[in-house]
Scaffold this motif. Structure first.
Motif, PDB file in Angstrom:
ATOM      1  N   LEU A  41       0.836  -1.198   0.000  1.00 30.56           N
ATOM      2  CA  LEU A  41       0.000   0.000   0.000  1.00 30.56           C
ATOM      3  C   LEU A  41       0.870   1.246   0.000  1.00 30.56           C
ATOM      4  O   LEU A  41       1.861   1.326   0.732  1.00 30.56           O
ATOM      5  N   LEU A  42       0.478   2.209  -0.825  1.00 29.41           N
ATOM      6  CA  LEU A  42       1.146   3.512  -0.818  1.00 29.41           C
ATOM      7  C   LEU A  42       0.511   4.403   0.244  1.00 29.41           C
ATOM      8  O   LEU A  42       1.200   5.076   1.006  1.00 29.41           O
ATOM      9  N   PHE A  43      -0.834   4.395   0.299  1.00 32.28           N
ATOM     10  CA  PHE A  43      -1.565   5.080   1.374  1.00 32.28           C
ATOM     11  C   PHE A  43      -2.940   4.432   1.495  1.00 32.28           C
ATOM     12  O   PHE A  43      -3.410   3.738   0.596  1.00 32.28           O
ATOM     13  N   ARG A  44      -3.606   4.669   2.645  1.00 33.85           N
ATOM     14  CA  ARG A  44      -4.919   4.097   2.932  1.00 33.85           C
ATOM     15  C   ARG A  44      -6.013   5.154   2.847  1.00 33.85           C
ATOM     16  O   ARG A  44      -5.741   6.343   2.921  1.00 33.85           O
ATOM     17  N   ARG A  45      -7.262   4.703   2.720  1.00 33.32           N
ATOM     18  CA  ARG A  45      -8.394   5.627   2.811  1.00 33.32           C
ATOM     19  C   ARG A  45      -8.408   6.256   4.203  1.00 33.32           C
ATOM     20  O   ARG A  45      -8.118   5.594   5.203  1.00 33.32           O
ATOM     21  N   GLY A  46      -8.750   7.531   4.261  1.00 35.99           N
ATOM     22  CA  GLY A  46      -8.784   8.227   5.534  1.00 35.99           C
ATOM     23  C   GLY A  46      -7.454   8.820   5.954  1.00 35.99           C
ATOM     24  O   GLY A  46      -7.386   9.566   6.936  1.00 35.99           O
ATOM     25  N   THR A  52       2.129  14.845  -0.906  1.00 36.68           N
ATOM     26  CA  THR A  52       1.705  14.831  -2.304  1.00 36.68           C
ATOM     27  C   THR A  52       2.459  13.727  -3.033  1.00 36.68           C
ATOM     28  O   THR A  52       3.689  13.656  -2.950  1.00 36.68           O
ATOM     29  N   TYR A  53       1.707  12.867  -3.738  1.00 38.79           N
ATOM     30  CA  TYR A  53       2.293  11.727  -4.444  1.00 38.79           C
ATOM     31  C   TYR A  53       2.086  11.863  -5.953  1.00 38.79           C
ATOM     32  O   TYR A  53       1.008  12.273  -6.416  1.00 38.79           O
ATOM     33  N   TYR A  54       3.118  11.485  -6.717  1.00 46.20           N
ATOM     34  CA  TYR A  54       3.016  11.338  -8.174  1.00 46.20           C
ATOM     35  C   TYR A  54       3.515   9.947  -8.553  1.00 46.20           C
ATOM     36  O   TYR A  54       4.537   9.485  -8.011  1.00 46.20           O
ATOM     37  N   LEU A  55       2.826   9.291  -9.479  1.00 48.87           N
ATOM     38  CA  LEU A  55       3.265   7.992  -9.993  1.00 48.87           C
ATOM     39  C   LEU A  55       4.234   8.217 -11.145  1.00 48.87           C
ATOM     40  O   LEU A  55       3.892   8.853 -12.143  1.00 48.87           O
ATOM     41  N   LEU A  56       5.449   7.670 -11.036  1.00 49.66           N
ATOM     42  CA  LEU A  56       6.482   7.882 -12.044  1.00 49.66           C
ATOM     43  C   LEU A  56       6.699   6.663 -12.938  1.00 49.66           C
ATOM     44  O   LEU A  56       7.035   6.794 -14.113  1.00 49.66           O
ATOM     45  N   SER A  57       6.545   5.467 -12.379  1.00 55.78           N
ATOM     46  CA  SER A  57       6.680   4.250 -13.186  1.00 55.78           C
ATOM     47  C   SER A  57       5.836   3.149 -12.555  1.00 55.78           C
ATOM     48  O   SER A  57       5.581   3.162 -11.349  1.00 55.78           O
ATOM     49  N   HIS A  81      -0.784  14.177 -12.499  1.00 55.64           N
ATOM     50  CA  HIS A  81      -1.427  14.943 -11.432  1.00 55.64           C
ATOM     51  C   HIS A  81      -1.252  14.205 -10.103  1.00 55.64           C
ATOM     52  O   HIS A  81      -1.030  12.994 -10.079  1.00 55.64           O
ATOM     53  N   PRO A  82      -1.351  14.922  -8.962  1.00 55.66           N
ATOM     54  CA  PRO A  82      -1.211  14.258  -7.661  1.00 55.66           C
ATOM     55  C   PRO A  82      -2.237  13.145  -7.475  1.00 55.66           C
ATOM     56  O   PRO A  82      -3.384  13.244  -7.940  1.00 55.66           O
ATOM     57  N   LEU A  83      -1.833  12.104  -6.759  1.00 56.94           N
ATOM     58  CA  LEU A  83      -2.713  10.975  -6.486  1.00 56.94           C
ATOM     59  C   LEU A  83      -3.655  11.308  -5.330  1.00 56.94           C
ATOM     60  O   LEU A  83      -3.198  11.750  -4.269  1.00 56.94           O
ATOM     61  N   SER A  84      -4.957  11.127  -5.536  1.00 60.33           N
ATOM     62  CA  SER A  84      -5.961  11.289  -4.480  1.00 60.33           C
ATOM     63  C   SER A  84      -5.613  12.454  -3.559  1.00 60.33           C
ATOM     64  O   SER A  84      -5.339  12.273  -2.370  1.00 60.33           O
ATOM     65  N   PRO A  85      -5.627  13.675  -4.083  1.00 59.19           N
ATOM     66  CA  PRO A  85      -5.087  14.814  -3.312  1.00 59.19           C
ATOM     67  C   PRO A  85      -5.936  15.276  -2.135  1.00 59.19           C
ATOM     68  O   PRO A  85      -5.415  15.882  -1.201  1.00 59.19           O
ATOM     69  N   GLN A  91      -9.509   7.394  -1.304  1.00 59.08           N
ATOM     70  CA  GLN A  91      -9.087   6.150  -1.944  1.00 59.08           C
ATOM     71  C   GLN A  91      -7.866   5.596  -1.223  1.00 59.08           C
ATOM     72  O   GLN A  91      -7.162   6.311  -0.524  1.00 59.08           O
ATOM     73  N   GLN A  92      -7.674   4.285  -1.403  1.00 53.97           N
ATOM     74  CA  GLN A  92      -6.397   3.704  -1.030  1.00 53.97           C
ATOM     75  C   GLN A  92      -5.650   3.369  -2.315  1.00 53.97           C
ATOM     76  O   GLN A  92      -6.263   3.161  -3.366  1.00 53.97           O
TER      77      GLN A  92
END
Length: 369
Positions: A41-46, A52-57, A81-85, A91-92
């Motif tokens: 998991l990168l991050f969880r709901r809540g 701030t996260y960006y997906l690079l690969s 764009h940032p993930l679930s900002p 979202q998780q």
């Protein structure tokens, strides 16, 4: 992907692409991709972390509380764009493959974006007023202005006094007490040290240059002269306005406790006293770069590292921090110098003596033989 992102990669990420290259340099320690293994998991709901996260690969699976899923592939428009900002996160995010992500402190990013937007608004306002912006844009490209609030820039412009002088005029005289600094709006000037046959030309000043501020920072006589090479228009800023509008925001000062915490995170002491003073007693593993040599020797420092400058009264270290900020370094001053510390703390700080440590190219620190 172990290296910091390139400008080309940063320009593909929104809203990072709004920032200047100088602002990217302020983020430099955070611009190294981090790796997440498939299934993690990168991050969880809540989650409410201000990150701030960006997906690079790689590929991620985003899932909300209702079970709705979205697969996100690196290289797509959405991944720019940032993930679930929104916070708390709705979202998780789980890695479907090994992925690399860019992880930034949201508060820092917001501050930089706010500064950039405010500054652009100021420039647009001045342009509408008919102001010649070329000199100001060059001035604001100086790294030290990345730490000056736009409101202070606006106030500074209102307090500048225009001075027109002919070629050959000596604007500043080495050895005199400083009561102001200047900005070069039109013309050319050179910085000189010494007299007659021993005179050295240290630099030629470009449009937008600020000069004369070092004497205000250190409360010492001018360490060089400035002579105009052609008819010039200067803008004068008096001492009290300089201190209020520029010095305070730029020269970050720390208590000894705050300095200790920063040292634990990888910062280094930088002793800006004379070599004889340093050899009498200095902080553990402190580098010695006397203030009058700092501009020359700063190329040996590591821009990925923070430096905590110190001296006896705090005046030389404040000057050093201002200079290092101009050169794009992260630097702080020990507040009021070690003379302001209780005797036990001062003795504990200045715990070493002798030749000490030297900076080598690439930011390496070596003990002197």
């Amino acid at each position: 992907m172990n290296d910091a992102l390139t400008p080309a990669q940063l320009r593909s990420l929104t809203p990072l692409n709004m920032l200047s290259e100088q602002q990217w340099r302020e983020l430099r320690t955070q611009l190294v991709p981090q790796h997440v293994l498939a299934g993690q998991l990168l991050f969880r709901r809540g989650d409410q972390a201000r990150t701030t996260y960006y997906l690079l690969s790689g590929e991620l699976l985003l899932e909300d509380a209702d079970g709705c899923e979205e697969r996100l592939q690196a290289g797509t428009v959405a991944s720019c764009h940032p993930l679930s900002p929104a916070l708390p996160r709705v979202q998780q995010a789980r890695a479907l493959s090994d992925v690399s992500v860019l992880v930034l402190d949201s508060a820092t990013l917001t501050r930089l974006l706010t500064w950039h937007s405010a500054l652009q608004g100021l420039l647009l306002e001045l342009q509408q007023d008919g102001e010649d912006l070329e000199w100001l844009q060059r001035l604001l490209a100086n790294p030290l202005f990345a730490r000056v609030p736009p409101a202070n820039v606006r106030a500074m412009l209102g307090r500048l006094q225009p001075v027109t002088l002919p070629a050959g005029s000596v604007v500043l005289q080495e050895g005199e007490q400083g009561d102001c600094c200047y900005f070069l709006k039109q013309g050319r000037a050179e910085v000189l040290r010494g007299s007659d046959s021993e005179r050295q030309v240290l630099a030629e000043l470009e449009l937008g240059a600020c000069f004369g501020e070092e004497a205000l920072l250190a409360d010492r006589p001018r360490n060089a002269s400035v002579t105009l090479l052609e008819d010039s228009l200067l803008l004068r800023l008096d001492r009290q306005d300089f201190v209020a509008l520029l010095k305070a925001p730029v020269v970050d000062q720390l208590s000894l406790g705050e300095a200790s915490r920063l040292l634990a995170q990888g910062a280094a002491w930088l002793d800006v006293r004379l070599q004889d003073e340093y050899q009498q007693a200095h902080a553990a593993q402190a580098l010695n770069m006397p203030l009058h040599l700092l501009r020359l020797k700063a190329r040996l420092l590591d821009k990925e590292r923070s430096y905590i400058c110190y001296c006896d009264s705090g005046k030389r270290s404040a000057n050093a921090v201002y200079l290092l900020a101009q050169l794009g370094f992260s630097a702080y001053a020990l507040r009021d110098g070690y003379d302001a510390l209780p005797a036990l703390q001062r003795d504990a700080l200045l715990s070493e003596n002798g030749a000490g440590y030297l900076a080598r190219s690439g930011g390496r620190i070596e003990r002197s033989a």
